[in-house]
Design a protein around this motif. Structure first.
Motif, PDB file in Angstrom:
ATOM      1  N   ALA A   1      -8.516  18.715  -2.341  1.00  0.00           N
ATOM      2  CA  ALA A   1      -9.591  18.859  -1.372  1.00  0.00           C
ATOM      3  C   ALA A   1      -9.100  18.783   0.058  1.00  0.00           C
ATOM      4  O   ALA A   1      -9.785  19.244   0.972  1.00  0.00           O
ATOM      5  CB  ALA A   1     -10.646  17.772  -1.614  1.00  0.00           C
ATOM      6  N   THR A   2      -7.938  18.179   0.296  1.00  0.00           N
ATOM      7  CA  THR A   2      -7.461  17.983   1.664  1.00  0.00           C
ATOM      8  C   THR A   2      -6.169  18.721   1.970  1.00  0.00           C
ATOM      9  O   THR A   2      -5.641  18.579   3.072  1.00  0.00           O
ATOM     10  CB  THR A   2      -7.231  16.485   1.917  1.00  0.00           C
ATOM     11  N   ALA A   3      -5.611  19.479   1.045  1.00  0.00           N
ATOM     12  CA  ALA A   3      -4.339  20.167   1.242  1.00  0.00           C
ATOM     13  C   ALA A   3      -4.440  21.581   0.681  1.00  0.00           C
ATOM     14  O   ALA A   3      -5.261  21.852  -0.198  1.00  0.00           O
ATOM     15  CB  ALA A   3      -3.207  19.400   0.560  1.00  0.00           C
ATOM     16  N   PRO A   4      -3.619  22.492   1.183  1.00  0.00           N
ATOM     17  CA  PRO A   4      -3.658  23.875   0.674  1.00  0.00           C
ATOM     18  C   PRO A   4      -3.073  23.949  -0.732  1.00  0.00           C
ATOM     19  O   PRO A   4      -2.467  22.993  -1.224  1.00  0.00           O
ATOM     20  CB  PRO A   4      -2.792  24.628   1.687  1.00  0.00           C
ATOM     21  N   PRO A   5      -3.220  25.078  -1.404  1.00  0.00           N
ATOM     22  CA  PRO A   5      -2.636  25.229  -2.744  1.00  0.00           C
ATOM     23  C   PRO A   5      -1.117  25.052  -2.712  1.00  0.00           C
ATOM     24  O   PRO A   5      -0.437  25.484  -1.789  1.00  0.00           O
ATOM     25  CB  PRO A   5      -3.029  26.658  -3.150  1.00  0.00           C
ATOM     26  N   ILE A   6      -0.590  24.409  -3.732  1.00  0.00           N
ATOM     27  CA  ILE A   6       0.835  24.109  -3.800  1.00  0.00           C
ATOM     28  C   ILE A   6       1.616  25.359  -4.177  1.00  0.00           C
ATOM     29  O   ILE A   6       1.216  26.120  -5.065  1.00  0.00           O
ATOM     30  CB  ILE A   6       1.089  22.984  -4.822  1.00  0.00           C
ATOM     31  N   HIS A   7       2.725  25.584  -3.485  1.00  0.00           N
ATOM     32  CA  HIS A   7       3.615  26.721  -3.745  1.00  0.00           C
ATOM     33  C   HIS A   7       5.027  26.150  -3.869  1.00  0.00           C
ATOM     34  O   HIS A   7       5.785  26.114  -2.912  1.00  0.00           O
ATOM     35  CB  HIS A   7       3.526  27.725  -2.603  1.00  0.00           C
ATOM     36  N   ARG A   8       5.391  25.697  -5.041  1.00  0.00           N
ATOM     37  CA  ARG A   8       6.606  24.900  -5.227  1.00  0.00           C
ATOM     38  C   ARG A   8       7.878  25.723  -5.097  1.00  0.00           C
ATOM     39  O   ARG A   8       7.939  26.876  -5.510  1.00  0.00           O
ATOM     40  CB  ARG A   8       6.577  24.219  -6.586  1.00  0.00           C
ATOM     41  N   ARG A   9       8.888  25.064  -4.499  1.00  0.00           N
ATOM     42  CA  ARG A   9      10.251  25.568  -4.436  1.00  0.00           C
ATOM     43  C   ARG A   9      11.194  24.373  -4.610  1.00  0.00           C
ATOM     44  O   ARG A   9      10.896  23.271  -4.163  1.00  0.00           O
ATOM     45  CB  ARG A   9      10.541  26.266  -3.105  1.00  0.00           C
ATOM     46  N   PRO A  10      12.354  24.553  -5.234  1.00  0.00           N
ATOM     47  CA  PRO A  10      13.258  23.408  -5.446  1.00  0.00           C
ATOM     48  C   PRO A  10      13.989  23.029  -4.166  1.00  0.00           C
ATOM     49  O   PRO A  10      14.239  23.850  -3.295  1.00  0.00           O
ATOM     50  CB  PRO A  10      14.225  23.917  -6.518  1.00  0.00           C
ATOM     51  N   MET A  11      14.321  21.752  -4.080  1.00  0.00           N
ATOM     52  CA  MET A  11      15.160  21.222  -2.999  1.00  0.00           C
ATOM     53  C   MET A  11      16.079  20.196  -3.651  1.00  0.00           C
ATOM     54  O   MET A  11      15.728  19.020  -3.792  1.00  0.00           O
ATOM     55  CB  MET A  11      14.310  20.601  -1.890  1.00  0.00           C
ATOM     56  N   ILE A  12      17.269  20.651  -4.046  1.00  0.00           N
ATOM     57  CA  ILE A  12      18.149  19.869  -4.901  1.00  0.00           C
ATOM     58  C   ILE A  12      19.308  19.319  -4.075  1.00  0.00           C
ATOM     59  O   ILE A  12      20.053  20.085  -3.454  1.00  0.00           O
ATOM     60  CB  ILE A  12      18.687  20.727  -6.062  1.00  0.00           C
ATOM     61  N   PRO A  13      19.505  18.005  -4.052  1.00  0.00           N
ATOM     62  CA  PRO A  13      20.652  17.430  -3.314  1.00  0.00           C
ATOM     63  C   PRO A  13      21.946  17.573  -4.099  1.00  0.00           C
ATOM     64  O   PRO A  13      21.955  17.666  -5.329  1.00  0.00           O
ATOM     65  CB  PRO A  13      20.262  15.961  -3.157  1.00  0.00           C
ATOM     66  N   ARG A  14      23.061  17.590  -3.380  1.00  0.00           N
ATOM     67  CA  ARG A  14      24.386  17.604  -3.984  1.00  0.00           C
ATOM     68  C   ARG A  14      25.036  16.245  -3.769  1.00  0.00           C
ATOM     69  O   ARG A  14      24.857  15.620  -2.728  1.00  0.00           O
ATOM     70  CB  ARG A  14      25.263  18.689  -3.353  1.00  0.00           C
ATOM     71  N   ARG A  15      25.809  15.843  -4.751  1.00  0.00           N
ATOM     72  CA  ARG A  15      26.444  14.542  -4.657  1.00  0.00           C
ATOM     73  C   ARG A  15      27.491  14.552  -3.545  1.00  0.00           C
ATOM     74  O   ARG A  15      28.063  15.583  -3.193  1.00  0.00           O
ATOM     75  CB  ARG A  15      27.107  14.174  -5.985  1.00  0.00           C
ATOM     76  N   TRP A  16      27.750  13.363  -2.997  1.00  0.00           N
ATOM     77  CA  TRP A  16      28.743  13.205  -1.948  1.00  0.00           C
ATOM     78  C   TRP A  16      30.128  12.993  -2.554  1.00  0.00           C
ATOM     79  O   TRP A  16      30.277  12.362  -3.592  1.00  0.00           O
ATOM     80  CB  TRP A  16      28.390  12.013  -1.060  1.00  0.00           C
ATOM     81  N   PHE A  17      31.124  13.513  -1.881  1.00  0.00           N
ATOM     82  CA  PHE A  17      32.495  13.281  -2.312  1.00  0.00           C
ATOM     83  C   PHE A  17      32.937  11.849  -2.030  1.00  0.00           C
ATOM     84  O   PHE A  17      33.610  11.219  -2.828  1.00  0.00           O
ATOM     85  CB  PHE A  17      33.445  14.250  -1.582  1.00  0.00           C
ATOM     86  N   GLY A  18      32.575  11.316  -0.874  1.00  0.00           N
ATOM     87  CA  GLY A  18      33.070  10.010  -0.467  1.00  0.00           C
ATOM     88  C   GLY A  18      34.421  10.136   0.211  1.00  0.00           C
ATOM     89  O   GLY A  18      35.145  11.113   0.028  1.00  0.00           O
ATOM     90  N   PRO A  19      34.829   9.158   1.019  1.00  0.00           N
ATOM     91  CA  PRO A  19      36.077   9.288   1.796  1.00  0.00           C
ATOM     92  C   PRO A  19      37.319   9.365   0.925  1.00  0.00           C
ATOM     93  O   PRO A  19      38.242  10.120   1.233  1.00  0.00           O
ATOM     94  CB  PRO A  19      36.073   8.028   2.670  1.00  0.00           C
ATOM     95  N   TYR A  20      37.364   8.617  -0.173  1.00  0.00           N
ATOM     96  CA  TYR A  20      38.580   8.607  -0.981  1.00  0.00           C
ATOM     97  C   TYR A  20      38.746   9.929  -1.726  1.00  0.00           C
ATOM     98  O   TYR A  20      39.827  10.539  -1.718  1.00  0.00           O
ATOM     99  CB  TYR A  20      38.549   7.443  -1.961  1.00  0.00           C
ATOM    100  N   ALA A  21      37.661  10.403  -2.354  1.00  0.00           N
ATOM    101  CA  ALA A  21      37.744  11.675  -3.059  1.00  0.00           C
ATOM    102  C   ALA A  21      37.958  12.831  -2.097  1.00  0.00           C
ATOM    103  O   ALA A  21      38.687  13.780  -2.400  1.00  0.00           O
ATOM    104  CB  ALA A  21      36.474  11.895  -3.886  1.00  0.00           C
ATOM    105  N   ALA A  22      37.330  12.762  -0.914  1.00  0.00           N
ATOM    106  CA  ALA A  22      37.519  13.830   0.061  1.00  0.00           C
ATOM    107  C   ALA A  22      38.960  13.866   0.559  1.00  0.00           C
ATOM    108  O   ALA A  22      39.547  14.941   0.713  1.00  0.00           O
ATOM    109  CB  ALA A  22      36.556  13.637   1.236  1.00  0.00           C
TER     110      ALA A  22
END
Length: 735
Positions: A12-33
């Protein structure tokens, strides 16, 4: 509320949902990088910033490299020169570990201060002469028709905020946008994470009232969304909006709960994004306004005098690889959703888990994807300053932990060098406080006569103070040169306001230093962080709250004042002793209102809005007979022209000031006392000045003791062999 009822309320208070993915990628970290870099693996496609659409490199890239090299050279050379001057007495008989640590801290801290000074200086030059490489709305083609598909979503995440204040600011933004006639391209989303049911009900009522007030058109496109699963704080709220409705829009403007933006500013941002398809994030420089407390008015005044220089300096160094501050900015949604999703840090404790300072990381991710991030100078972007010092420190606690978290990402593959430097400088902005504290403690403990280290080299102390004061002085000079002093109450009140703000900043600096030191220790030890939204209304700080938070600081200050007996440390322990009344008095709205009524710390917005007091009527001159000789002298000494903004006009305005009122005399007295506290013991003492200057002019000699006076006495006597812990010829190269 059940799932079905919540879904019905959202529909009732928002428009119709139009979904799209937003997927994060894992971090390497300083040692692995680091390991991937050594193995030449580099992290795959994330190892190199991707160019945008195969076009040649823009001209600003070469200019950015030259400017950053100049900033780095100036900072390192100035810090190295100052450190060598400070190290001269200690290197005569070799360095012990305490002296080496002391000099290293001085090098880092002096470099930090000089970098800020050079940034303000670059901003002053840029504002005076212009920057041909900067992104500016003045270069937009006139009369260009907007693309109907370039729709913009105004997203305002809120969490347990003051409803009246939040929706009043949003109403101002919407009405200003509607006045431009371009509101058809914009939709408004209030994204609530509030946990109190009564507060959510008040938000819904305020949203309906705003829709009715705006009427047909924009009022029909004001939407409200409440998140039931409140994960990842503000970044998670924005990501939730992107997944649900991001595909319906080309751009998104992120607003804080205290943000206000003019419609003209929003329209120009949209036009800049359309004209520059390389740009992924467009960040404005918000101006602080909205409170009448003494603390808030000081922040507002400083934000109009010195902050424009820092902003212009950052634009000069960073160009297309700038900051993103998380609000009052426009984002290109498609690359933001594709590349800027945030995974938690793979660590435990205070520096792991969800990323708190997400804005810096999102800017680095956007640049790694091949898009540019620009800081632009557009009027019409505003935010509220903290009402009092406790609110400011409460906000700084979260920022401190977030900036320390980001150090984990310095070695992440593919990030631009300037964004790695931002991670480091963001952490150093809070680490500087415990470093300053350690530096002062070492300076006192290592001295055999309990004299601060700067007593041996007063020129360094004066130079440090000059670098700290330079941004304010340059800001005042720029305003006077542009002829804008009337917007600040006139040149005398502008200068008096700058001095008064410097006094207040000097009194609050030890409080910030000690608080940031505690925050850093808490973040490094994994102390749990409970974040609470600051008060949006200017409520004065109660004495018991100030006593509970700042009262314990008076005990170590009293110990230092009693045991140390170091006059040079008076600017540190004296504000700590007065922390409780200082915090309470600076939170009083009536004090700030009194200053505004007396035309101190005025800002151009207040003058234009008619909030400044009306000027006193000009008295009608009464003709007085003047002798011929005096008339001739008066003709020779002609006053400066009315439009003059040079030194002569400034001196004339100061000389022609009316009789000093009590509050102006008090401001001047406080300014002189604040300037005299650190300078007089170091410079104006005749004996100390004589021995320090003679010491700096003398040739190196074996050294015993810790003061310049002891060095001169040693040089007058027959020297004896002193055991060298290090080879004196190699000390400078080792440092």
């Amino acid at each position: 509320m059940s799932v079905e009822k919540n879904a019905a309320a959202t529909a009732a208070t928002a428009p119709p949902i139009h979904r799209r993915p937003m997927i994060p990628r894992r971090w390497f970290g300083p040692y692995a990088a680091l390991r991937a870099w050594l193995d030449m693996a580099g992290g795959g496609e994330r190892a190199r910033p991707r160019p945008h659409s195969g076009t040649p490199q823009p001209a600003w890239r070469a200019a950015a490299r030259r400017r950053r090299a100049g900033l780095m050279s100036a900072t390192v050379l100035s810090a190295a020169a100052a450190t060598l001057v400070l190290a001269q007495p200690a290197t005569a008989d070799g360095l012990d570990w305490a002296e080496a640590v002391h000099l290293l801290l001085f090098f880092l801290l002096f470099g930090w201060v000089s970098a800020g000074c050079f940034t303000a200086l670059a901003g002053y030059v840029s504002l005076r002469r212009g920057d041909p490489f900067a992104l500016s709305a003045d270069r937009l083609p006139a009369g260009a028709a907007p693309d109907p598909a370039a729709r913009v979503a105004l997203a305002m995440p809120i969490c347990n905020e003051d409803v009246a204040t939040v929706f009043a600011g949003l109403r101002d933004t919407c009405e200003s946008l509607r006045a431009t006639g371009r509101d058809a391209d914009f939709d408004v989303f209030i994204l609530s994470d509030s946990s109190d049911p009564a507060l959510r009900a008040a938000e819904l009522r305020a949203c309906r009232e705003l829709r009715e007030l705006l009427g047909p058109g924009l009022g029909e496109r004001v939407w409200y969304r409440h998140r039931r699963r409140r994960t990842k704080r503000k970044a998670g709220n924005v990501a939730d909006f992107c997944r649900r409705w991001g595909a319906l829009y080309r751009y998104m403007v992120v607003l804080d709960a205290d943000s206000v933006m003019s419609g003209e500013c929003l329209v120009k941002m949209q036009a800049l994004m359309e004209a520059n398809p390389r740009v992924g994030i467009l960040q404005t420089q918000p101006v602080a306004r909205g409170h009448d407390t003494l603390h808030a008015r000081a922040q507002q005044f400083l934000g109009r005098v010195a902050a424009p220089l820092f902003g212009a300096g950052l634009r000069c160094w960073q160009l297309g690889e700038s900051h993103y501050w998380g609000h009052n900015a426009m984002l290109r949604i498609e690359p933001f959703m594709k590349h800027c999703a945030l995974a938690p840090l793979p660590r435990r404790g205070g520096l792991g888990g969800e990323i708190l300072s997400h804005d810096f990381v999102e800017a680095a991710l956007m640049r790694r994807a091949g898009y540019e991030v620009w800081l632009v100078d557009l009027p019409g972007s505003y935010e509220q300053p903290p009402a009092h010092l406790l609110d400011e420190l409460q906000r700084d606690r979260r920022w401190c932990q977030g900036n320390l978290q980001n150090v984990w990402l310095v070695a992440e593959p593919g990030f631009a060098a300037v964004h790695r430097a931002m991670f480091f400088s963001g952490a150093l902005s809070y680490m500087a406080s415990p470093l300053w504290l350690t530096f002062m403690v070492l300076g006192v403990v290592s001295g055999d006569d309990a004299t601060h280290v700067f007593a041996a080299a007063p020129l360094l102390w004066v130079l440090t103070l000059a670098m700290l004061a330079a941004p304010r002085a340059l800001g005042v000079a720029l305003i006077l040169r542009r002829g804008q002093a009337a917007q600040y109450g006139g040149a005398p009140r502008l200068i008096a306001g700058a001095l008064l703000e410097a006094v207040l900043s000097g009194l609050q600096a030890p409080l910030r230093m000690l608080a940031h030191t505690v925050f850093v220790l808490g973040a490094l030890t994994g102390l749990k962080l409970d974040w609470k939204s600051p008060a949006r209304d200017a409520v004065a700080l109660r004495w018991r709250d100030a006593l509970r938070r700042f009262g314990p600081w008076a005990l170590p200050a009293a110990v230092v004042a009693w045991w140390g007996q170091v006059p040079m440390l008076a600017p540190v322990w004296l504000p700590l002793l007065l922390a409780v009344p200082l915090a309470v008095w600076t939170s009083r709205p009536e004090v700030g209102a009194w200053l505004r009524r007396h035309s101190l710390w005025l800002t151009p917005d207040e003058v234009q809005a008619g909030l400044a007091p009306a000027p006193a009527p000009t008295p009608v001159p009464v003709p007085v007979p003047v002798p011929a000789r005096a008339e001739a002298r008066r003709e020779v000494r002609r006053p400066a022209p009315a439009g003059s903004t040079g030194l002569a006009a400034l001196l004339q305005s100061l000389v022609s000031m009316p009789a000093l009122q009590p509050q102006r005399a008090l401001a001047r007295a406080l300014a002189m006392v604040a300037l005299a506290l650190p300078v007089v013991p170091a410079v104006l003492t005749p004996e100390r000045t004589r021995v320090s200057v003679a010491y700096l002019m003398a040739e190196p000699a074996p050294y015993e003791g810790r003061t310049a006076a002891a060095t001169l006495d040693m040089r007058k006597k027959a020297t004896k062999n002193v055991k060298r812990r290090y080879d004196q010829r190699n000390v400078s190269t080792r440092l």
